[in-house]
Write an enzyme that holds these catalytic residues in place. Sequence first.
Site, PDB file in Angstrom:
ATOM      1  N   HIS A 356       0.797  -1.229   0.000  1.00  0.00           N
ATOM      2  CA  HIS A 356       0.000   0.000   0.000  1.00  0.00           C
ATOM      3  C   HIS A 356       0.823   1.270   0.000  1.00  0.00           C
ATOM      4  O   HIS A 356       0.250   2.362  -0.048  1.00  0.00           O
ATOM      5  CB  HIS A 356      -0.924   0.041   1.223  1.00  0.00           C
ATOM      6  CG  HIS A 356      -2.123  -0.837   1.097  1.00  0.00           C
ATOM      7  ND1 HIS A 356      -3.308  -0.407   0.555  1.00  0.00           N
ATOM      8  CD2 HIS A 356      -2.312  -2.126   1.424  1.00  0.00           C
ATOM      9  CE1 HIS A 356      -4.187  -1.399   0.569  1.00  0.00           C
ATOM     10  NE2 HIS A 356      -3.608  -2.454   1.088  1.00  0.00           N
ATOM     11  N   LYS A 544      -9.528  13.847   3.778  1.00  0.00           N
ATOM     12  CA  LYS A 544      -8.650  12.671   3.820  1.00  0.00           C
ATOM     13  C   LYS A 544      -7.800  12.809   5.084  1.00  0.00           C
ATOM     14  O   LYS A 544      -7.820  13.856   5.725  1.00  0.00           O
ATOM     15  CB  LYS A 544      -7.754  12.612   2.569  1.00  0.00           C
ATOM     16  CG  LYS A 544      -7.062  13.946   2.270  1.00  0.00           C
ATOM     17  CD  LYS A 544      -6.234  13.907   1.003  1.00  0.00           C
ATOM     18  CE  LYS A 544      -7.013  13.887  -0.299  1.00  0.00           C
ATOM     19  NZ  LYS A 544      -6.973  12.613  -0.995  1.00  0.00           N
ATOM     20  N   ARG A 545      -7.053  11.772   5.456  1.00  0.00           N
ATOM     21  CA  ARG A 545      -6.173  11.912   6.610  1.00  0.00           C
ATOM     22  C   ARG A 545      -5.201  13.070   6.408  1.00  0.00           C
ATOM     23  O   ARG A 545      -4.779  13.363   5.289  1.00  0.00           O
ATOM     24  CB  ARG A 545      -5.408  10.600   6.840  1.00  0.00           C
ATOM     25  CG  ARG A 545      -6.252   9.517   7.462  1.00  0.00           C
ATOM     26  CD  ARG A 545      -6.851   9.963   8.795  1.00  0.00           C
ATOM     27  NE  ARG A 545      -5.816  10.137   9.781  1.00  0.00           N
ATOM     28  CZ  ARG A 545      -5.470   9.251  10.700  1.00  0.00           C
ATOM     29  NH1 ARG A 545      -6.130   8.104  10.782  1.00  0.00           N
ATOM     30  NH2 ARG A 545      -4.515   9.489  11.557  1.00  0.00           N
ATOM     31  N   LYS A 550       0.075  14.544   1.486  1.00  0.00           N
ATOM     32  CA  LYS A 550      -1.206  14.857   0.870  1.00  0.00           C
ATOM     33  C   LYS A 550      -1.381  16.359   0.639  1.00  0.00           C
ATOM     34  O   LYS A 550      -2.287  16.795  -0.050  1.00  0.00           O
ATOM     35  CB  LYS A 550      -2.351  14.302   1.726  1.00  0.00           C
ATOM     36  CG  LYS A 550      -2.421  12.763   1.741  1.00  0.00           C
ATOM     37  CD  LYS A 550      -3.503  12.270   2.702  1.00  0.00           C
ATOM     38  CE  LYS A 550      -3.564  10.765   2.826  1.00  0.00           C
ATOM     39  NZ  LYS A 550      -4.328  10.120   1.737  1.00  0.00           N
ATOM     40  N   THR A 652      -8.646   6.520  -2.786  1.00  0.00           N
ATOM     41  CA  THR A 652      -9.976   6.015  -3.129  1.00  0.00           C
ATOM     42  C   THR A 652     -10.999   7.139  -2.964  1.00  0.00           C
ATOM     43  O   THR A 652     -12.063   7.109  -3.590  1.00  0.00           O
ATOM     44  CB  THR A 652     -10.399   4.827  -2.246  1.00  0.00           C
ATOM     45  OG1 THR A 652     -10.186   5.164  -0.867  1.00  0.00           O
ATOM     46  CG2 THR A 652      -9.602   3.586  -2.606  1.00  0.00           C
ATOM     47  N   LYS A 656     -14.596   8.259  -5.095  1.00  0.00           N
ATOM     48  CA  LYS A 656     -15.909   8.576  -4.524  1.00  0.00           C
ATOM     49  C   LYS A 656     -16.396   9.937  -5.030  1.00  0.00           C
ATOM     50  O   LYS A 656     -17.574  10.106  -5.347  1.00  0.00           O
ATOM     51  CB  LYS A 656     -15.837   8.580  -2.991  1.00  0.00           C
ATOM     52  CG  LYS A 656     -15.387   7.255  -2.383  1.00  0.00           C
ATOM     53  CD  LYS A 656     -15.038   7.410  -0.893  1.00  0.00           C
ATOM     54  CE  LYS A 656     -14.193   6.286  -0.374  1.00  0.00           C
ATOM     55  NZ  LYS A 656     -13.572   6.599   0.951  1.00  0.00           N
TER      56      LYS A 656
HETATM   57  C1  LIG Z   1     -12.335   6.991   1.309  1.00  0.00           C
HETATM   58  C2  LIG Z   1     -11.979   7.432   2.663  1.00  0.00           C
HETATM   59  C3  LIG Z   1     -10.642   7.693   2.987  1.00  0.00           C
HETATM   60  C4  LIG Z   1      -9.523   7.622   1.964  1.00  0.00           C
HETATM   61  O1  LIG Z   1      -9.410   8.898   1.346  1.00  0.00           O
HETATM   62  P1  LIG Z   1      -8.151   9.249   0.421  1.00  0.00           P
HETATM   63  O2  LIG Z   1      -8.527  10.579  -0.159  1.00  0.00           O
HETATM   64  O3  LIG Z   1      -8.084   8.182  -0.631  1.00  0.00           O
HETATM   65  O4  LIG Z   1      -6.951   9.296   1.289  1.00  0.00           O
HETATM   66  C5  LIG Z   1     -10.342   8.097   4.276  1.00  0.00           C
HETATM   67  N1  LIG Z   1     -11.309   8.245   5.209  1.00  0.00           N
HETATM   68  C6  LIG Z   1     -12.618   7.997   4.929  1.00  0.00           C
HETATM   69  C7  LIG Z   1     -13.634   8.184   6.005  1.00  0.00           C
HETATM   70  C8  LIG Z   1     -12.997   7.582   3.652  1.00  0.00           C
HETATM   71  O5  LIG Z   1     -14.289   7.339   3.391  1.00  0.00           O
END
Ligand SMILES: *Cc1c(COP(=O)(O)O)cnc(C)c1O
Length: 817
Positions: A356, A544-545, A550, A652, A656
């Site tokens: 990952h 995101k985190r 990032k 991911t 979304k």
């Molecule tokens: C999809 C998702 C992530 C991953 O987000 P990235 O932008 O791909 O880092 C993290 N937290 C939650 C709650 C998510 O639904």
Amino acid sequence: MNQGFDKETFKKSVIYNVKNLFRKTIDEASPEQVFQAVAYAVKDVIIDEWIATHKEYEKQDAKTVYYLSMEFLMGRALGNNIINICAQKEIKEVLDEMGFDLNVIEDQEPDAALGNGGLGRLAACFLDSLSTLGYPAYGCGIRYRYGMFKQKIENGYQVEVPDNWLKDGNPFEVRRSEYAMEVKFGGYVDTEWEGHNNHFVQKGYQSVMAVPYDLPIVGYGNNVVNTLRIWDAQPINTFSLEAFDKGDYQKAVEQENLAKNLVEVLYPNDNHYAGKELRLKQQYFFISASVQRAVKKYLEKHDDIRKLHEKVVFQLNDTHPTVAVAELMRILIDEQGLSWDEAWEVTTKTCAYTNHTIMAEALEKWPIELFSRLLPRIYQIVEEINRRFINEIQKRYPGDNEKIKKMAVVYDGQVKMAHMAIVGSFSVNGVARLHTEILKHQELKDFYEMMPEKFNNKTNGITQRRFLLHGNPLLADWVTDKIGNEWITNLPHIERLAVFADDPKCQQEFMNIKYQNKLRLAKYIKEHNGVEVDPRSIFDVQVKRLHEYKRQLMNILHVMYLYNQLKNDPNMDMVPRTFIFGAKAAAGYRIAKKTIKLINAVADVVNSDKSINGKIKVVFIEDYRVSNAEIIFAAADVSEQISTASKEASGTGNMKFMLNGALTLGTMDGANVEIVEEVGEEYAFIFGMSSDEVISHEKNRDYNPMTIFNEDQDIRRVLMQLINGLYSPEDSELFRDIYNSLLNTKNSDRADTYFILKDFRSYAEAHKRIDKAYRDEKWWAKAAMLNVAHSGKFTSDRTIEEYVKDIWKLEKVKVEL
Ligand SMILES: *Cc1c(COP(=O)(O)O)cnc(C)c1O
């Protein structure tokens, strides 16, 4: 529609549950109690399918994948389960008749936040797809008492609050004490001569009982229910008299404490390794229990353990479950009596590994001292794996000690988990095309050269059932109205929306739905943040985190830059923009937490400045998690995916957003590359260095941000505002550490590691393109619709079919009720 679903029976079931659980009539029950009652009533429906599914698996003697993961970021279960048993319309009606709003009832459920971010959410999406596609699967993990912390923002700072998600019980879980397993830690290994070979016995150990709790994973409309099995730890023989008699009082106490601490809390680090002893204990705990249980189940119906791989495959979600390789070897040799070679053949046909990340700080390396003390027998096996692998390297590259240094499983006093995972698995996969190429040709080059047949790519995906059907009902209904409902189980079918992209009426309908979703988010923000946002402004979202790679920092620096422009020229022509952030920072990640404070400090100044006419608003959404993510994605116009190229393995969240009709503002990193390939570069906003350029600068160490600071006065002005108190009047030094991270005048090697200043101009220019594009309403509607239409590749259904075909070799099972 669910054929067998009976509304009257369901209503009676809810009323009975309220009475039985809470000694109340339905009109006396609180929303929380109604939630519990409804959840148990839904579980009643699920249970029959769950039993039928497992009968069918046994009958067919089906091969099963065990998805081993430290994290499952499930979010809420009720709404998703109702959707997947196809009884949403009926249950909504029943609740309406009783005077309850299904949305309000769903909101009572705490998120199951047994994960940090993308990696844990991927595991949750995979389980949804496995059930919907009808493949036999177990998710195996840990039943953390406290999941991911809840985030409060106080005075602009993140404050972590414990997440006691089980305090009112979990209606969907089933405790399976009959499947409990003993897991042993510590002690020493005794070698006993038995006939003609050695037998190894762990002695003087402490042990705990691993007790499984099963959660149903409901497939969409197909009666298939798989199992997420999460393990709890219980003390083995609490204060037995025997222990007192033997004077083992100390040991009895220690064993009890071990069990108490083991599953207490999820480590809140995302993409970062912290070599804590308890973390290794957690890893071995759930792996030993899961692997022992899988072997035992196999042996109930089969007599030749040498054929385990024909019925069982273990997928390792990152290196966290890598002790599975050595634990399976231990069981096969010590308990099943196989020779080393026989055991190795079975193990390396049963284990598969998903990588990952390539970031150095995320690579797991355990000190030998710790590892061998905690897992003495497992360490012996690791040493033997290492000894034999080094022999292989020497055979292949005689005299090349560099290869050994770079590839050994045990080296320099450390056990390297990624190396063990690669050596012990028949498959090694990356999670997006670019990431897999970087693995093969940079990070894992030596391994790829020696065993190219193991390497393959599986681009991540997401489940449209949660992130469109559940999260965005208005858009879901509109899509179904236009093209039928096949997209729910066959996302590429959504391509048929493309023909409507130029139709003015469809454009208007589509943008009206986006507007409704923006109103819903605006209401959420007003209720939770007390900030008014304009639903007609561009909703520009980065959730995101929080991580330096990032680059949330680049985003907020750009907001500061825009604000400077507006202060110079209050009449500057721009479309009003709402910059929305949501992110948790690991509790010990200081610069990440300071970035949260900076975002909130900028928000305070900008949001209260009347002179800019509300052209910029900045909002930090507290406690970003799956349940509010669903609302956020539905309302986004712009999806910020701005990681330093080469650092984000896939992402991911990007998928979304696309599924919900947001346009990507991003770098050519992770799965962004494939998103742009699907939708076309003209319908996204791409900027910044390529991964090759980034990697080249890192190799040559030829980047110095000071040059940019000296030559670009707009950037210099923004950076100076970090240390002149504009955003921290009470303490102008507050953001000095952020300033230093970008410029570090003492050590330019450690300055701006993530190339924020280098990419800044290109990022700002991409934002200008967005401003221009949004003014053309028709173009924007078309582009948003085309993003939805071309998101088909990014369903986790596609990802799972690829895992099945290339790695797991499972057979689909049909379940009739
Ligand atoms: C999809 C998702 C992530 C991953 O987000 P990235 O932008 O791909 O880092 C993290 N937290 C939650 C709650 C998510 O639904």
